[in-house]
Write a protein that holds these residues in place. Structure first.
Motif, short mmCIF file in Angstrom:
data_model
loop_
_atom_site.label_atom_id
_atom_site.label_comp_id
_atom_site.label_asym_id
_atom_site.label_seq_id
_atom_site.Cartn_x
_atom_site.Cartn_y
_atom_site.Cartn_z
N MET A 5 0.92 -1.27 -0.17
CA MET A 5 0.05 0.15 -0.06
C MET A 5 0.81 1.25 0.07
O MET A 5 0.61 2.14 -0.59
N ILE A 63 2.13 1.78 -3.55
CA ILE A 63 1.25 2.21 -4.56
C ILE A 63 0.38 3.50 -4.24
O ILE A 63 -0.04 4.22 -4.99
N MET A 64 0.30 3.85 -2.59
CA MET A 64 -0.37 4.97 -2.40
C MET A 64 0.43 6.55 -2.71
O MET A 64 1.67 6.21 -2.60
N ASP A 65 -0.19 7.40 -2.62
CA ASP A 65 0.54 8.58 -2.65
C ASP A 65 1.09 8.99 -1.36
O ASP A 65 0.86 8.43 -0.12
N LYS A 72 -3.00 7.11 7.82
CA LYS A 72 -3.40 6.86 6.66
C LYS A 72 -2.61 7.79 5.57
O LYS A 72 -2.80 7.98 4.39
N TYR A 125 -7.71 21.37 3.74
CA TYR A 125 -7.75 21.11 2.28
C TYR A 125 -6.27 20.79 1.88
O TYR A 125 -5.48 21.96 2.01
N ASP A 126 -5.83 19.69 1.43
CA ASP A 126 -4.70 19.36 1.19
C ASP A 126 -3.99 19.52 -0.30
O ASP A 126 -4.32 18.75 -1.29
N SER A 178 -1.01 19.50 -1.19
CA SER A 178 0.36 19.56 -1.13
C SER A 178 0.96 18.99 -2.59
O SER A 178 0.46 18.15 -3.38
N ASN A 198 3.22 12.12 -5.97
CA ASN A 198 2.66 11.78 -7.13
C ASN A 198 2.92 13.09 -8.06
O ASN A 198 2.95 13.09 -9.40
N ASN A 241 -3.38 6.04 -9.67
CA ASN A 241 -3.99 6.71 -8.55
C ASN A 241 -5.40 7.35 -9.08
O ASN A 241 -5.43 7.79 -10.14
N ILE A 242 -6.48 6.92 -8.04
CA ILE A 242 -7.83 7.07 -8.76
C ILE A 242 -7.96 8.65 -9.20
O ILE A 242 -8.82 8.91 -10.05
#
Lengths: 368, 164
Positions: A56, A59-61, A113, A132-133, A135, A139, A229-230
Protein backbone atom coordinates in the motif's frame (compact mmCIF):
# COMPACT_ATOMS: atom_id res chain seq x y z
CA UNK A 1 -0.69 -17.35 -34.19
CA UNK A 2 2.07 -19.63 -32.93
CA UNK A 3 3.65 -16.74 -31.08
CA UNK A 4 0.33 -15.84 -29.55
CA UNK A 5 -0.36 -19.33 -28.27
CA UNK A 6 3.22 -19.56 -27.02
CA UNK A 7 2.83 -16.35 -25.11
CA UNK A 8 -0.50 -17.47 -23.78
CA UNK A 9 0.82 -20.79 -22.56
CA UNK A 10 3.80 -19.02 -21.02
CA UNK A 11 1.46 -16.68 -19.21
CA UNK A 12 -0.69 -19.53 -17.98
CA UNK A 13 2.38 -21.43 -16.81
CA UNK A 14 3.78 -18.39 -15.05
CA UNK A 15 0.58 -17.58 -13.24
CA UNK A 16 -0.17 -21.13 -12.24
CA UNK A 17 3.36 -21.49 -10.91
CA UNK A 18 2.89 -18.25 -9.04
CA UNK A 19 -0.34 -19.50 -7.49
CA UNK A 20 1.25 -22.80 -6.49
CA UNK A 21 4.24 -21.08 -4.92
CA UNK A 22 2.11 -18.52 -3.17
CA UNK A 23 -0.24 -21.09 -1.70
CA UNK A 24 2.75 -23.12 -0.57
CA UNK A 25 4.26 -20.15 1.16
CA UNK A 26 1.08 -19.37 3.09
CA UNK A 27 0.79 -23.02 3.92
CA UNK A 28 4.34 -23.02 5.17
CA UNK A 29 3.67 -19.94 7.22
CA UNK A 30 0.67 -21.57 8.81
CA UNK A 31 2.75 -24.62 9.61
CA UNK A 32 5.32 -22.39 11.21
CA UNK A 33 2.78 -20.66 13.33
CA UNK A 34 1.29 -23.96 14.38
CA UNK A 35 4.51 -25.18 15.89
CA UNK A 36 4.71 -23.63 19.30
CA UNK A 37 8.42 -23.11 19.53
CA UNK A 38 8.55 -21.12 16.33
CA UNK A 39 5.34 -19.19 16.90
CA UNK A 40 7.03 -16.45 18.86
CA UNK A 41 9.81 -16.12 16.32
CA UNK A 42 7.37 -15.85 13.44
CA UNK A 43 5.40 -13.20 15.30
CA UNK A 44 8.50 -11.15 15.83
CA UNK A 45 9.42 -11.37 12.19
CA UNK A 46 5.95 -10.58 10.92
CA UNK A 47 6.09 -7.44 13.01
CA UNK A 48 9.20 -6.43 11.12
CA UNK A 49 7.67 -7.23 7.72
CA UNK A 50 4.16 -6.18 6.86
CA UNK A 51 3.73 -6.99 3.18
CA UNK A 52 0.28 -5.47 2.68
CA UNK A 53 1.36 -2.24 4.34
CA UNK A 54 4.49 -2.10 2.23
CA UNK A 55 2.49 -2.68 -0.91
CA UNK A 56 0.00 0.00 0.00
CA UNK A 57 2.83 2.37 0.83
CA UNK A 58 4.29 1.69 -2.56
CA UNK A 59 1.14 2.27 -4.59
CA UNK A 60 -0.34 5.10 -2.53
CA UNK A 61 0.50 8.75 -2.62
CA UNK A 62 2.88 10.14 -0.03
CA UNK A 63 4.18 13.47 1.19
CA UNK A 64 7.77 12.41 0.62
CA UNK A 65 9.84 10.25 -1.69
CA UNK A 66 10.61 7.38 0.64
CA UNK A 67 13.46 5.19 -0.56
CA UNK A 68 14.51 2.99 2.34
CA UNK A 69 14.59 2.60 6.08
CA UNK A 70 17.93 1.54 7.46
CA UNK A 71 18.06 0.76 11.15
CA UNK A 72 15.16 3.05 12.03
CA UNK A 73 16.41 6.01 9.93
CA UNK A 74 14.31 6.94 6.96
CA UNK A 75 16.11 7.73 3.73
CA UNK A 76 13.64 9.98 2.03
CA UNK A 77 13.20 13.19 0.10
CA UNK A 78 10.73 15.49 1.89
CA UNK A 79 8.30 17.37 -0.33
CA UNK A 80 6.50 20.66 0.24
CA UNK A 81 3.18 20.58 2.04
CA UNK A 82 0.53 23.11 1.04
CA UNK A 83 -2.54 23.11 3.25
CA UNK A 84 -5.50 25.42 3.05
CA UNK A 85 -8.18 25.71 5.63
CA UNK A 86 -10.90 28.37 5.72
CA UNK A 87 -10.02 29.19 9.31
CA UNK A 88 -6.24 29.25 9.14
CA UNK A 89 -5.54 30.20 5.54
CA UNK A 90 -2.72 28.75 3.50
CA UNK A 91 0.31 27.14 5.14
CA UNK A 92 3.36 26.02 3.23
CA UNK A 93 6.15 24.01 4.85
CA UNK A 94 8.34 20.98 4.30
CA UNK A 95 6.90 17.56 5.02
CA UNK A 96 10.02 16.75 7.01
CA UNK A 97 8.48 18.81 9.81
CA UNK A 98 5.94 16.05 10.36
CA UNK A 99 8.73 13.60 11.26
CA UNK A 100 6.85 10.84 9.44
CA UNK A 101 3.65 11.49 11.28
CA UNK A 102 5.27 11.63 14.70
CA UNK A 103 5.00 15.37 15.34
CA UNK A 104 2.49 18.09 14.58
CA UNK A 105 3.55 21.27 12.82
CA UNK A 106 1.71 24.57 12.42
CA UNK A 107 -1.39 22.93 13.82
CA UNK A 108 -1.40 20.08 11.32
CA UNK A 109 -0.56 16.45 11.76
CA UNK A 110 -0.05 13.59 9.35
CA UNK A 111 -2.45 10.75 10.16
CA UNK A 112 -1.50 7.12 9.90
CA UNK A 113 -3.30 6.93 6.57
CA UNK A 114 -1.18 9.79 5.27
CA UNK A 115 -3.95 12.38 5.46
CA UNK A 116 -3.19 15.82 6.84
CA UNK A 117 -5.48 16.71 9.72
CA UNK A 118 -5.82 19.83 11.78
CA UNK A 119 -4.93 19.40 15.44
CA UNK A 120 -5.31 21.51 18.54
CA UNK A 121 -2.44 22.76 20.65
CA UNK A 122 -2.50 19.65 22.82
CA UNK A 123 -2.25 17.35 19.82
CA UNK A 124 -5.84 16.11 19.75
CA UNK A 125 -7.88 16.19 16.52
CA UNK A 126 -9.58 19.53 15.79
CA UNK A 127 -12.89 18.69 14.12
CA UNK A 128 -13.88 22.31 13.63
CA UNK A 129 -11.04 23.06 11.22
CA UNK A 130 -11.34 21.56 7.74
CA UNK A 131 -7.96 21.10 6.07
CA UNK A 132 -7.68 20.99 2.30
CA UNK A 133 -4.45 19.32 1.27
CA UNK A 134 -2.94 20.75 -1.92
CA UNK A 135 0.54 19.42 -1.12
CA UNK A 136 3.03 18.68 -3.81
CA UNK A 137 2.98 15.00 -2.98
CA UNK A 138 5.30 12.54 -4.67
CA UNK A 139 2.66 11.79 -7.30
CA UNK A 140 2.31 15.48 -8.09
CA UNK A 141 6.05 16.10 -8.19
CA UNK A 142 6.69 13.03 -10.30
CA UNK A 143 3.86 13.96 -12.65
CA UNK A 144 5.33 17.44 -13.08
CA UNK A 145 8.77 15.96 -13.77
CA UNK A 146 7.47 13.46 -16.31
CA UNK A 147 5.34 16.13 -17.98
CA UNK A 148 8.42 18.35 -18.16
CA UNK A 149 10.20 15.47 -19.86
CA UNK A 150 7.23 15.02 -22.19
CA UNK A 151 7.16 18.71 -23.10
CA UNK A 152 10.91 18.71 -23.67
CA UNK A 153 10.78 15.66 -25.94
CA UNK A 154 7.66 16.53 -27.91
CA UNK A 155 8.45 20.21 -28.39
CA UNK A 156 11.98 19.24 -29.42
CA UNK A 157 10.52 17.00 -32.08
CA UNK A 158 8.02 19.67 -33.13
CA UNK A 159 10.86 22.16 -33.56
CA UNK A 160 12.63 19.66 -35.76
CA UNK A 161 9.60 19.59 -38.03
CA UNK A 162 9.59 23.38 -38.11
CA UNK A 163 13.31 23.60 -38.77
CA UNK A 164 13.68 20.85 -41.35
CA UNK A 165 10.37 21.38 -43.10
CA UNK A 166 7.88 18.70 -43.95
CA UNK A 167 9.74 17.08 -46.77
CA UNK A 168 12.92 15.90 -45.04
CA UNK A 169 13.15 12.41 -43.59
CA UNK A 170 12.66 12.29 -39.79
CA UNK A 171 15.78 11.85 -37.69
CA UNK A 172 16.57 10.80 -34.13
CA UNK A 173 13.70 10.85 -31.66
CA UNK A 174 11.42 12.08 -34.42
CA UNK A 175 11.55 8.52 -35.74
CA UNK A 176 10.20 7.17 -32.46
CA UNK A 177 7.46 9.74 -32.07
CA UNK A 178 6.24 9.97 -35.62
CA UNK A 179 4.87 6.42 -35.96
CA UNK A 180 3.05 6.82 -32.63
CA UNK A 181 1.52 10.11 -33.71
CA UNK A 182 0.49 8.76 -37.10
CA UNK A 183 -0.85 5.63 -35.41
CA UNK A 184 -3.01 7.71 -33.05
CA UNK A 185 -4.12 9.88 -35.94
CA UNK A 186 -4.99 7.03 -38.31
CA UNK A 187 -6.12 4.21 -36.02
CA UNK A 188 -7.70 6.26 -33.25
CA UNK A 189 -8.67 9.57 -34.82
CA UNK A 190 -9.57 8.84 -38.42
CA UNK A 191 -11.12 5.42 -37.85
CA UNK A 192 -13.41 6.59 -35.04
CA UNK A 193 -14.13 10.22 -35.80
CA UNK A 194 -14.22 10.25 -39.58
CA UNK A 195 -13.67 13.56 -41.29
CA UNK A 196 -13.99 15.50 -38.02
CA UNK A 197 -10.86 13.91 -36.54
CA UNK A 198 -8.61 16.94 -36.98
CA UNK A 199 -10.44 18.96 -34.35
CA UNK A 200 -9.87 16.24 -31.73
CA UNK A 201 -6.28 15.32 -32.55
CA UNK A 202 -4.56 17.67 -30.05
CA UNK A 203 -6.77 16.35 -27.25
CA UNK A 204 -6.32 12.68 -28.19
CA UNK A 205 -2.56 13.03 -28.62
CA UNK A 206 -2.24 14.90 -25.32
CA UNK A 207 -4.26 12.27 -23.44
CA UNK A 208 -2.24 9.45 -24.98
CA UNK A 209 1.17 10.93 -24.22
CA UNK A 210 0.02 12.24 -20.84
CA UNK A 211 -0.90 8.71 -19.76
CA UNK A 212 2.01 7.04 -21.53
CA UNK A 213 4.77 9.19 -20.03
CA UNK A 214 3.32 8.82 -16.54
CA UNK A 215 2.93 5.06 -17.00
CA UNK A 216 6.51 4.67 -18.17
CA UNK A 217 8.09 6.96 -15.58
CA UNK A 218 6.02 5.19 -12.92
CA UNK A 219 7.72 1.92 -13.89
CA UNK A 220 11.16 3.18 -12.91
CA UNK A 221 12.00 1.58 -9.55
CA UNK A 222 11.57 4.00 -6.67
CA UNK A 223 9.11 6.23 -8.46
CA UNK A 224 5.50 6.82 -7.53
CA UNK A 225 2.49 5.13 -9.04
CA UNK A 226 0.87 8.17 -10.66
CA UNK A 227 -1.41 6.55 -13.22
CA UNK A 228 -2.48 3.96 -10.65
CA UNK A 229 -4.00 6.69 -8.53
CA UNK A 230 -7.74 7.15 -8.76
CA UNK A 231 -7.49 10.95 -8.58
CA UNK A 232 -5.32 11.02 -11.69
CA UNK A 233 -7.60 8.75 -13.70
CA UNK A 234 -10.67 10.56 -12.35
CA UNK A 235 -9.43 13.86 -13.79
CA UNK A 236 -8.75 12.27 -17.16
CA UNK A 237 -12.13 10.56 -17.15
CA UNK A 238 -13.95 13.80 -16.28
CA UNK A 239 -12.10 15.62 -19.05
CA UNK A 240 -13.03 12.90 -21.53
CA UNK A 241 -16.65 13.06 -20.28
CA UNK A 242 -16.66 16.81 -20.91
CA UNK A 243 -15.16 16.35 -24.38
CA UNK A 244 -17.76 13.67 -25.16
CA UNK A 245 -20.62 15.84 -23.88
CA UNK A 246 -19.44 18.86 -25.87
CA UNK A 247 -19.32 16.69 -28.99
CA UNK A 248 -22.88 15.46 -28.65
CA UNK A 249 -25.72 16.57 -30.87
CA UNK A 250 -29.49 16.35 -30.90
CA UNK A 251 -29.38 12.99 -32.57
CA UNK A 252 -27.31 11.54 -29.72
CA UNK A 253 -29.67 12.81 -27.03
CA UNK A 254 -32.71 11.73 -29.03
CA UNK A 255 -31.34 8.20 -29.02
CA UNK A 256 -30.94 8.35 -25.26
CA UNK A 257 -34.28 9.92 -24.31
CA UNK A 258 -36.42 8.43 -27.05
CA UNK A 259 -34.74 5.36 -28.54
CA UNK A 260 -36.36 4.81 -31.95
CA UNK A 261 -37.87 1.50 -32.98
CA UNK A 262 -38.47 0.30 -29.41
CA UNK A 263 -41.85 -0.38 -27.71
CA UNK A 264 -42.97 2.21 -25.18
CA UNK A 265 -42.47 0.08 -22.09
CA UNK A 266 -38.98 -0.91 -23.17
CA UNK A 267 -38.26 2.77 -23.66
CA UNK A 268 -39.02 3.38 -20.01
CA UNK A 269 -36.36 0.85 -19.10
CA UNK A 270 -33.90 1.94 -21.74
CA UNK A 271 -33.90 5.66 -20.95
CA UNK A 272 -32.32 5.40 -17.47
CA UNK A 273 -29.95 2.73 -18.73
CA UNK A 274 -28.83 4.87 -21.64
CA UNK A 275 -28.54 7.93 -19.44
CA UNK A 276 -26.43 6.05 -16.93
CA UNK A 277 -24.34 4.75 -19.81
CA UNK A 278 -23.21 8.30 -20.58
CA UNK A 279 -21.52 8.45 -17.17
CA UNK A 280 -20.55 4.82 -16.90
CA UNK A 281 -18.41 4.97 -20.03
CA UNK A 282 -15.89 7.50 -18.63
CA UNK A 283 -16.15 5.85 -15.21
CA UNK A 284 -15.09 2.59 -16.84
CA UNK A 285 -12.18 4.44 -18.41
CA UNK A 286 -11.17 5.73 -15.01
CA UNK A 287 -11.37 2.34 -13.31
CA UNK A 288 -9.70 0.48 -16.17
CA UNK A 289 -6.55 2.60 -16.18
CA UNK A 290 -6.41 2.80 -12.39
CA UNK A 291 -6.92 -0.92 -11.83
CA UNK A 292 -4.49 -1.98 -14.53
CA UNK A 293 -1.68 0.18 -13.25
CA UNK A 294 -2.31 -0.62 -9.60
CA UNK A 295 -2.47 -4.33 -10.36
CA UNK A 296 0.84 -4.22 -12.23
CA UNK A 297 2.56 -2.40 -9.38
CA UNK A 298 1.06 -4.73 -6.79
CA UNK A 299 2.20 -7.81 -8.70
CA UNK A 300 5.74 -6.49 -9.05
CA UNK A 301 5.95 -5.50 -5.38
CA UNK A 302 4.48 -8.87 -4.42
CA UNK A 303 7.20 -10.74 -6.26
CA UNK A 304 9.89 -8.63 -4.66
CA UNK A 305 8.29 -9.01 -1.22
CA UNK A 306 8.08 -12.78 -1.68
CA UNK A 307 11.84 -12.85 -1.21
CA UNK A 308 11.47 -11.18 2.15
CA UNK A 309 8.49 -13.29 3.18
CA UNK A 310 10.58 -16.38 2.49
CA UNK A 311 13.56 -14.71 4.11
CA UNK A 312 11.54 -14.18 7.29
CA UNK A 313 10.94 -17.94 7.36
CA UNK A 314 14.56 -18.83 6.82
CA UNK A 315 17.48 -17.13 5.15
CA UNK A 316 18.04 -20.10 2.87
CA UNK A 317 14.50 -19.94 1.57
CA UNK A 318 14.86 -16.20 1.00
CA UNK A 319 18.09 -16.53 -0.95
CA UNK A 320 16.85 -19.62 -2.71
CA UNK A 321 13.65 -18.01 -3.85
CA UNK A 322 15.22 -14.73 -4.95
CA UNK A 323 16.25 -15.89 -8.47
CA UNK A 324 12.74 -17.20 -9.10
CA UNK A 325 11.21 -14.04 -7.76
CA UNK A 326 13.51 -11.81 -9.80
CA UNK A 327 12.80 -13.84 -12.92
CA UNK A 328 9.08 -13.36 -12.41
CA UNK A 329 9.56 -9.69 -11.63
CA UNK A 330 11.45 -9.20 -14.87
CA UNK A 331 8.75 -11.10 -16.72
CA UNK A 332 6.00 -8.94 -15.21
CA UNK A 333 8.10 -5.85 -15.86
CA UNK A 334 8.12 -6.57 -19.58
CA UNK A 335 4.38 -7.11 -19.47
CA UNK A 336 4.02 -3.82 -17.60
CA UNK A 337 5.94 -1.98 -20.30
CA UNK A 338 3.49 -3.45 -22.79
CA UNK A 339 0.59 -2.52 -20.51
CA UNK A 340 1.88 1.05 -20.22
CA UNK A 341 1.45 1.45 -23.97
CA UNK A 342 -1.72 -0.61 -24.22
CA UNK A 343 -3.53 1.26 -21.44
CA UNK A 344 -2.58 4.64 -22.87
CA UNK A 345 -3.83 3.45 -26.25
CA UNK A 346 -7.03 1.95 -24.85
CA UNK A 347 -7.91 5.07 -22.90
CA UNK A 348 -7.36 7.23 -25.97
CA UNK A 349 -9.07 4.83 -28.33
CA UNK A 350 -12.16 4.37 -26.15
CA UNK A 351 -12.43 8.12 -25.64
CA UNK A 352 -12.32 8.47 -29.42
CA UNK A 353 -14.92 5.74 -29.80
CA UNK A 354 -17.24 7.53 -27.36
CA UNK A 355 -16.69 10.85 -29.09
CA UNK A 356 -17.41 9.07 -32.35
CA UNK A 357 -20.69 7.76 -30.93
CA UNK A 358 -21.61 11.26 -29.82
CA UNK A 359 -20.85 12.61 -33.29
CA UNK A 360 -22.51 9.73 -35.11
CA UNK A 361 -25.88 11.35 -35.82
CA UNK A 362 -24.42 14.36 -37.57
CA UNK A 363 -22.08 12.10 -39.45
CA UNK A 364 -25.01 9.98 -40.65
CA UNK A 365 -27.12 12.96 -41.58
CA UNK A 366 -24.32 14.31 -43.68
CA UNK A 367 -24.28 11.08 -45.64
CA UNK A 368 -28.00 10.39 -46.02
CA UNK B 1 -10.81 1.81 1.20
CA UNK B 2 -8.21 4.52 0.99
CA UNK B 3 -7.04 3.31 -2.43
CA UNK B 4 -10.32 4.37 -3.98
CA UNK B 5 -10.49 7.80 -2.34
CA UNK B 6 -9.18 10.44 -4.72
CA UNK B 7 -6.87 12.92 -3.02
CA UNK B 8 -7.95 16.50 -3.50
CA UNK B 9 -4.41 17.78 -4.03
CA UNK B 10 -3.53 15.33 -6.76
CA UNK B 11 -6.94 15.92 -8.35
CA UNK B 12 -6.38 19.67 -8.61
CA UNK B 13 -2.74 19.42 -9.66
CA UNK B 14 -3.51 16.80 -12.31
CA UNK B 15 -6.29 18.97 -13.72
CA UNK B 16 -4.03 22.01 -13.85
CA UNK B 17 -1.16 19.98 -15.29
CA UNK B 18 -3.33 18.43 -17.96
CA UNK B 19 -4.82 21.75 -19.04
CA UNK B 20 -1.41 23.45 -19.13
CA UNK B 21 0.23 20.57 -20.97
CA UNK B 22 -2.68 20.40 -23.40
CA UNK B 23 -2.45 24.06 -24.33
CA UNK B 24 1.35 24.12 -24.48
CA UNK B 25 1.51 21.01 -26.65
CA UNK B 26 -1.36 22.20 -28.82
CA UNK B 27 0.32 25.52 -29.43
CA UNK B 28 3.94 24.44 -29.76
CA UNK B 29 3.83 20.81 -30.85
CA UNK B 30 0.73 19.13 -32.21
CA UNK B 31 -0.27 21.78 -34.73
CA UNK B 32 3.15 21.97 -36.31
CA UNK B 33 3.72 18.21 -36.20
CA UNK B 34 0.31 17.39 -37.63
CA UNK B 35 0.53 20.01 -40.38
CA UNK B 36 4.05 18.85 -41.23
CA UNK B 37 2.90 15.23 -41.41
CA UNK B 38 -0.10 16.18 -43.50
CA UNK B 39 2.03 18.33 -45.76
CA UNK B 40 4.47 15.50 -46.24
CA UNK B 41 1.72 13.01 -46.93
CA UNK B 42 0.01 15.21 -49.48
CA UNK B 43 3.44 15.96 -50.96
CA UNK B 44 4.17 12.26 -51.35
CA UNK B 45 0.69 11.59 -52.71
CA UNK B 46 1.10 14.43 -55.19
CA UNK B 47 4.52 13.17 -56.22
CA UNK B 48 3.15 9.68 -56.79
CA UNK B 49 0.16 10.90 -58.76
CA UNK B 50 2.30 13.22 -60.86
CA UNK B 51 4.76 10.39 -61.47
CA UNK B 52 1.83 8.26 -62.58
CA UNK B 53 0.68 11.06 -64.85
CA UNK B 54 4.14 11.46 -66.32
CA UNK B 55 4.30 7.73 -66.86
CA UNK B 56 0.99 7.81 -68.73
CA UNK B 57 2.20 10.79 -70.72
CA UNK B 58 5.39 8.97 -71.55
CA UNK B 59 3.41 5.96 -72.69
CA UNK B 60 1.16 8.07 -74.88
CA UNK B 61 4.21 9.89 -76.28
CA UNK B 62 5.81 6.58 -77.04
CA UNK B 63 2.67 5.42 -78.79
CA UNK B 64 2.59 8.63 -80.76
CA UNK B 65 6.22 8.20 -81.71
CA UNK B 66 5.58 4.66 -82.82
CA UNK B 67 2.62 5.78 -84.91
CA UNK B 68 4.74 8.52 -86.42
CA UNK B 69 7.53 6.08 -87.16
CA UNK B 70 5.12 3.66 -88.79
CA UNK B 71 3.66 6.44 -90.84
CA UNK B 72 7.12 7.58 -91.87
CA UNK B 73 8.07 4.04 -92.79
CA UNK B 74 4.99 3.68 -94.93
CA UNK B 75 5.63 7.00 -96.58
CA UNK B 76 9.21 6.05 -97.28
CA UNK B 77 8.10 2.80 -98.87
CA UNK B 78 5.62 4.64 -101.03
CA UNK B 79 8.22 7.21 -101.98
CA UNK B 80 10.76 4.55 -102.90
CA UNK B 81 8.17 2.78 -104.95
CA UNK B 82 7.23 5.97 -106.74
CA UNK B 83 10.85 6.91 -107.34
CA UNK B 84 11.58 3.51 -108.79
CA UNK B 85 8.59 3.72 -111.01
CA UNK B 86 9.61 7.20 -112.19
CA UNK B 87 13.17 6.19 -112.82
CA UNK B 88 12.06 3.10 -114.75
CA UNK B 89 9.78 5.25 -116.76
CA UNK B 90 12.53 7.74 -117.47
CA UNK B 91 14.96 5.04 -118.49
CA UNK B 92 12.48 3.39 -120.77
CA UNK B 93 11.51 6.72 -122.23
CA UNK B 94 15.13 7.61 -122.81
CA UNK B 95 15.73 4.26 -124.44
CA UNK B 96 12.76 4.71 -126.70
CA UNK B 97 13.85 8.19 -127.60
CA UNK B 98 17.40 7.07 -128.31
CA UNK B 99 16.16 4.25 -130.49
CA UNK B 100 13.94 6.58 -132.44
CA UNK B 101 16.79 9.00 -132.96
CA UNK B 102 19.07 6.19 -134.02
CA UNK B 103 16.51 4.93 -136.48
CA UNK B 104 16.00 8.43 -137.79
CA UNK B 105 19.74 9.01 -138.18
CA UNK B 106 20.21 5.72 -139.99
CA UNK B 107 17.32 6.44 -142.26
CA UNK B 108 18.68 9.87 -143.04
CA UNK B 109 22.14 8.44 -143.69
CA UNK B 110 20.73 5.79 -146.00
CA UNK B 111 18.79 8.43 -147.83
CA UNK B 112 21.87 10.60 -148.21
CA UNK B 113 23.91 7.62 -149.39
CA UNK B 114 21.29 6.70 -151.91
CA UNK B 115 21.11 10.26 -153.14
CA UNK B 116 24.82 10.51 -153.56
CA UNK B 117 24.97 7.11 -155.23
CA UNK B 118 22.27 8.13 -157.66
CA UNK B 119 24.06 11.40 -158.29
CA UNK B 120 27.31 9.57 -158.90
CA UNK B 121 25.64 7.09 -161.22
CA UNK B 122 24.03 9.82 -163.22
CA UNK B 123 27.37 11.56 -163.36
CA UNK B 124 29.03 8.36 -164.53
CA UNK B 125 26.27 7.81 -167.03
CA UNK B 126 26.65 11.34 -168.26
CA UNK B 127 30.43 11.03 -168.58
CA UNK B 128 30.09 7.64 -170.31
CA UNK B 129 27.64 9.16 -172.68
CA UNK B 130 29.93 12.12 -173.29
CA UNK B 131 32.89 9.82 -173.80
CA UNK B 132 30.93 7.60 -176.17
CA UNK B 133 29.96 10.65 -178.14
CA UNK B 134 33.55 11.94 -178.10
CA UNK B 135 34.96 8.59 -179.14
CA UNK B 136 32.38 8.09 -181.82
CA UNK B 137 33.11 11.65 -183.06
CA UNK B 138 36.84 10.87 -183.22
CA UNK B 139 36.13 7.59 -184.93
CA UNK B 140 33.91 9.21 -187.35
CA UNK B 141 36.53 11.83 -188.12
CA UNK B 142 39.22 9.26 -188.67
CA UNK B 143 37.09 6.86 -190.77
CA UNK B 144 38.75 7.80 -193.91
CA UNK B 145 42.27 6.54 -193.13
CA UNK B 146 43.16 2.95 -193.43
CA UNK B 147 41.21 0.34 -192.11
CA UNK B 148 43.92 -1.21 -190.00
CA UNK B 149 44.86 2.05 -188.67
CA UNK B 150 41.29 2.63 -188.00
CA UNK B 151 41.07 -0.51 -186.10
CA UNK B 152 44.23 0.15 -184.08
CA UNK B 153 43.04 3.55 -183.38
CA UNK B 154 39.81 2.28 -182.19
CA UNK B 155 41.79 -0.12 -180.08
CA UNK B 156 43.89 2.71 -178.80
CA UNK B 157 40.93 4.76 -178.07
CA UNK B 158 39.30 1.93 -176.49
CA UNK B 159 42.34 1.54 -174.30
CA UNK B 160 42.42 5.13 -173.33
CA UNK B 161 38.77 5.08 -172.63
CA UNK B 162 39.32 2.53 -170.06
CA UNK B 163 37.12 3.53 -167.37
CA UNK B 164 39.08 5.04 -164.71
Amino acid sequence: MVLKTNLKSLLVAAFSLFIVIFSNSTFAQENNQNTESEAKKAEEKSEGLKPSELIMEHIMDNHEFHFAEVGGTHISLPLPVIVYSPQRGVSVFSSSNFNHGETAYQGYKLSEKGIIEAVKEDGSLDESVKAYDFSLTRNVVQMFLSLGLLLYLVIGVANKYKKNGANTAPSGFQNALEPIITFIRDEVGKSNLGHKYEKYMPYLLTVFFFILINNIVGLIPGTANVTGNIAFTLVLAVISLLVILFSTNGHFWMHIFWPPGVPFLVKLILIPVELLGVFIKPAALMIRLFANMVAGHIVITCFILLIFIFGSMSHVAGWGFSPVSIAFTIFIYFIEILVAFIQAFIFTNLTAVFIGQALEGAHDEAHH
Amino acid sequence: MELLQPGLGLLVWTLIAFIVVFFILKKYAWTSILTALKERETGIADAISSAEKVKLEMASLKNENEALMNHAREERAVMIKEAKFASDKMISEAKDKAKAEYDRIIAEAQQAINQQKNAALTDVKNQVGALVIEVSEKILRRELANKSEQESYIKQLAETVKLN
